[in-house]
Design a protein around this motif. Sequence first.
Motif, PDB file in Angstrom:
ATOM      1  N   UNK A 140       0.860  -1.180   0.000  1.00 20.77           N
ATOM      2  CA  UNK A 140       0.000   0.000   0.000  1.00 20.77           C
ATOM      3  C   UNK A 140       0.894   1.227   0.000  1.00 20.77           C
ATOM      4  N   UNK A 141       0.748   2.051  -1.024  1.00 20.80           N
ATOM      5  CA  UNK A 141       1.592   3.238  -1.174  1.00 20.80           C
ATOM      6  C   UNK A 141       0.764   4.488  -0.909  1.00 20.80           C
ATOM      7  N   UNK A 142       1.204   5.292   0.046  1.00 15.46           N
ATOM      8  CA  UNK A 142       0.543   6.548   0.375  1.00 15.46           C
ATOM      9  C   UNK A 142       1.518   7.684   0.113  1.00 15.46           C
ATOM     10  N   UNK A 143       1.235   8.568  -0.829  1.00 13.63           N
ATOM     11  CA  UNK A 143       2.118   9.723  -1.042  1.00 13.63           C
ATOM     12  C   UNK A 143       2.204  10.579   0.222  1.00 13.63           C
ATOM     13  N   UNK A 144       3.401  10.956   0.596  1.00 12.43           N
ATOM     14  CA  UNK A 144       3.576  11.758   1.809  1.00 12.43           C
ATOM     15  C   UNK A 144       2.880  13.111   1.692  1.00 12.43           C
ATOM     16  N   UNK A 145       2.808  13.641   0.477  1.00  7.64           N
ATOM     17  CA  UNK A 145       2.178  14.945   0.275  1.00  7.64           C
ATOM     18  C   UNK A 145       0.662  14.900   0.464  1.00  7.64           C
ATOM     19  N   UNK A 146       0.076  13.685   0.434  1.00  8.12           N
ATOM     20  CA  UNK A 146      -1.374  13.575   0.615  1.00  8.12           C
ATOM     21  C   UNK A 146      -1.764  13.392   2.080  1.00  8.12           C
ATOM     22  N   UNK A 147      -0.793  13.143   2.949  1.00  6.50           N
ATOM     23  CA  UNK A 147      -1.091  12.971   4.378  1.00  6.50           C
ATOM     24  C   UNK A 147      -1.402  14.334   4.990  1.00  6.50           C
ATOM     25  N   UNK A 148      -2.590  14.452   5.552  1.00  4.68           N
ATOM     26  CA  UNK A 148      -3.042  15.744   6.064  1.00  4.68           C
ATOM     27  C   UNK A 148      -3.101  15.804   7.589  1.00  4.68           C
ATOM     28  N   UNK A 149      -3.095  14.631   8.235  1.00  2.00           N
ATOM     29  CA  UNK A 149      -3.246  14.655   9.693  1.00  2.00           C
ATOM     30  C   UNK A 149      -2.584  13.442  10.317  1.00  2.00           C
ATOM     31  N   UNK A 150      -1.932  13.661  11.451  1.00  2.00           N
ATOM     32  CA  UNK A 150      -1.322  12.593  12.240  1.00  2.00           C
ATOM     33  C   UNK A 150      -1.830  12.760  13.669  1.00  2.00           C
ATOM     34  N   UNK A 151      -2.529  11.745  14.151  1.00  2.00           N
ATOM     35  CA  UNK A 151      -3.153  11.817  15.475  1.00  2.00           C
ATOM     36  C   UNK A 151      -2.524  10.785  16.394  1.00  2.00           C
ATOM     37  N   UNK A 169      -1.798   4.680  20.352  1.00  2.00           N
ATOM     38  CA  UNK A 169      -1.432   4.384  18.979  1.00  2.00           C
ATOM     39  C   UNK A 169      -1.301   5.659  18.177  1.00  2.00           C
ATOM     40  N   UNK A 170      -1.150   5.497  16.863  1.00  4.89           N
ATOM     41  CA  UNK A 170      -1.043   6.626  15.949  1.00  4.89           C
ATOM     42  C   UNK A 170      -1.957   6.369  14.762  1.00  4.89           C
ATOM     43  N   UNK A 171      -2.678   7.397  14.339  1.00  5.22           N
ATOM     44  CA  UNK A 171      -3.532   7.302  13.154  1.00  5.22           C
ATOM     45  C   UNK A 171      -3.056   8.314  12.115  1.00  5.22           C
ATOM     46  N   UNK A 172      -2.791   7.819  10.912  1.00  2.56           N
ATOM     47  CA  UNK A 172      -2.304   8.635   9.803  1.00  2.56           C
ATOM     48  C   UNK A 172      -3.430   8.765   8.796  1.00  2.56           C
ATOM     49  N   UNK A 173      -3.861   9.986   8.518  1.00  2.00           N
ATOM     50  CA  UNK A 173      -5.009  10.225   7.637  1.00  2.00           C
ATOM     51  C   UNK A 173      -4.558  10.946   6.379  1.00  2.00           C
ATOM     52  N   UNK A 174      -5.081  10.514   5.241  1.00  7.86           N
ATOM     53  CA  UNK A 174      -4.835  11.195   3.963  1.00  7.86           C
ATOM     54  C   UNK A 174      -6.163  11.545   3.285  1.00  7.86           C
ATOM     55  N   UNK A 241       1.310  23.598   2.710  1.00  4.98           N
ATOM     56  CA  UNK A 241       0.464  23.412   3.877  1.00  4.98           C
ATOM     57  C   UNK A 241       1.200  22.637   4.958  1.00  4.98           C
ATOM     58  N   UNK A 242       0.867  22.914   6.210  1.00  2.00           N
ATOM     59  CA  UNK A 242       1.461  22.223   7.346  1.00  2.00           C
ATOM     60  C   UNK A 242       0.604  21.023   7.720  1.00  2.00           C
ATOM     61  N   UNK A 243       1.252  19.907   7.973  1.00  2.00           N
ATOM     62  CA  UNK A 243       0.525  18.730   8.411  1.00  2.00           C
ATOM     63  C   UNK A 243       0.033  18.947   9.839  1.00  2.00           C
ATOM     64  N   UNK A 244      -1.190  18.542  10.117  1.00  2.93           N
ATOM     65  CA  UNK A 244      -1.773  18.718  11.443  1.00  2.93           C
ATOM     66  C   UNK A 244      -1.394  17.531  12.328  1.00  2.93           C
ATOM     67  N   UNK A 245      -0.706  17.823  13.416  1.00  2.00           N
ATOM     68  CA  UNK A 245      -0.318  16.797  14.386  1.00  2.00           C
ATOM     69  C   UNK A 245      -1.067  17.089  15.681  1.00  2.00           C
ATOM     70  N   UNK A 246      -1.906  16.140  16.104  1.00  2.81           N
ATOM     71  CA  UNK A 246      -2.753  16.359  17.273  1.00  2.81           C
ATOM     72  C   UNK A 246      -2.634  15.204  18.251  1.00  2.81           C
ATOM     73  N   UNK A 247      -2.998  15.491  19.485  1.00  3.38           N
ATOM     74  CA  UNK A 247      -3.045  14.474  20.534  1.00  3.38           C
ATOM     75  C   UNK A 247      -4.471  14.410  21.061  1.00  3.38           C
ATOM     76  N   UNK A 248      -5.147  13.336  20.728  1.00  3.79           N
ATOM     77  CA  UNK A 248      -6.538  13.158  21.132  1.00  3.79           C
ATOM     78  C   UNK A 248      -6.911  11.688  21.019  1.00  3.79           C
ATOM     79  N   UNK A 249      -8.029  11.274  21.629  1.00  4.83           N
ATOM     80  CA  UNK A 249      -8.423   9.854  21.548  1.00  4.83           C
ATOM     81  C   UNK A 249      -8.647   9.403  20.110  1.00  4.83           C
ATOM     82  N   UNK A 250      -8.253   8.164  19.829  1.00  2.00           N
ATOM     83  CA  UNK A 250      -8.433   7.565  18.512  1.00  2.00           C
ATOM     84  C   UNK A 250      -9.685   6.696  18.561  1.00  2.00           C
ATOM     85  N   UNK A 251     -10.710   7.095  17.820  1.00  2.98           N
ATOM     86  CA  UNK A 251     -11.989   6.395  17.858  1.00  2.98           C
ATOM     87  C   UNK A 251     -11.950   5.157  16.974  1.00  2.98           C
TER      88      UNK A 251
END
Length: 279
Positions: A140-151, A169-174, A241-251
């Motif tokens: 599975x290939x995810x372009x780094x430029x398409x990643x918009x959020x890291x939680x 854990x960590x959730x990576x969203x594109x 654009x800056x990638x959004x890095x947040x600390x919050x519960x992962x649903x």
Amino acid sequence: MSTIGSFEGFQPVALKPDGDDQPSERDSLPMEEGSSGRDSVPSRMARQPSVTESVLYPNPYTRPHCTRKYFVTRPGAIETARQDLKNHVDETMGEAIQGFWLLTEVDHWNNEKERVVAITDNTLLICKYDFIMLSCLQFQRIPLSSICRICLGKFAFPGTSLDKRQGEGIRISWGKSEEQSFLSRWNPWSTEVPYATFIEHPTKNSSEKFSEICKMSAFIAKLVSAVQNAHKTSSGPGRGQEVMVSTEPILMETYTGLMSFIGNRNKLGYSLARGSIGF
């Protein structure tokens, strides 16, 4: 005359830790004249915990026999996976690998899946690797430029879920989860989920080598840096654009969780030695 059941004549002795068959320096020390064996016992037993600690706990990696059932810990297995992944990147992508990790992916149905993850110049590469046959099964290939959020954060579950996961854990969203179709949301085998969730692999404490490649903090630091660089150099609509890095519960939207409850308890998502069948 002494009889069975009489405790007269018995003296207390100092217990030695299991496996310590070598005579200690303490055992060869002569007793001072005028001192009795009974008086010397408390001093010998008082110093025993330090000896026990040094013998039973020589290193920080505990219970290595429990991790040997994972095929990834077999000699040469992780090195072969690394080389196979490098060959694939060289042949199909022509990029350099910046980092290599062994992690556990948690899908949208809360099923654990063993994964080899690599970060290249422009791509996050997630590989399903068979450590029994030593072959790559899926990429599975995810372009780094398409990643918009890291939680980053602890897991949160609905109240009716049977398999509520502890820890972080960590959730990576594109993409936006709201845009996910109904079919992909309720399909446990869907590959159209716009995010990936990871936790540390169970073998992280088996050795120093696995402690390094399973370290989540190192993966997060490298990923954030790589995504930020990709956004700066991207020519697409998300340039600058800056990638959004947040600390919050992962649903985790597993309202029943019966499938993951069975699968995760039996480690079905790992290349695992499950014993012989028969007599």
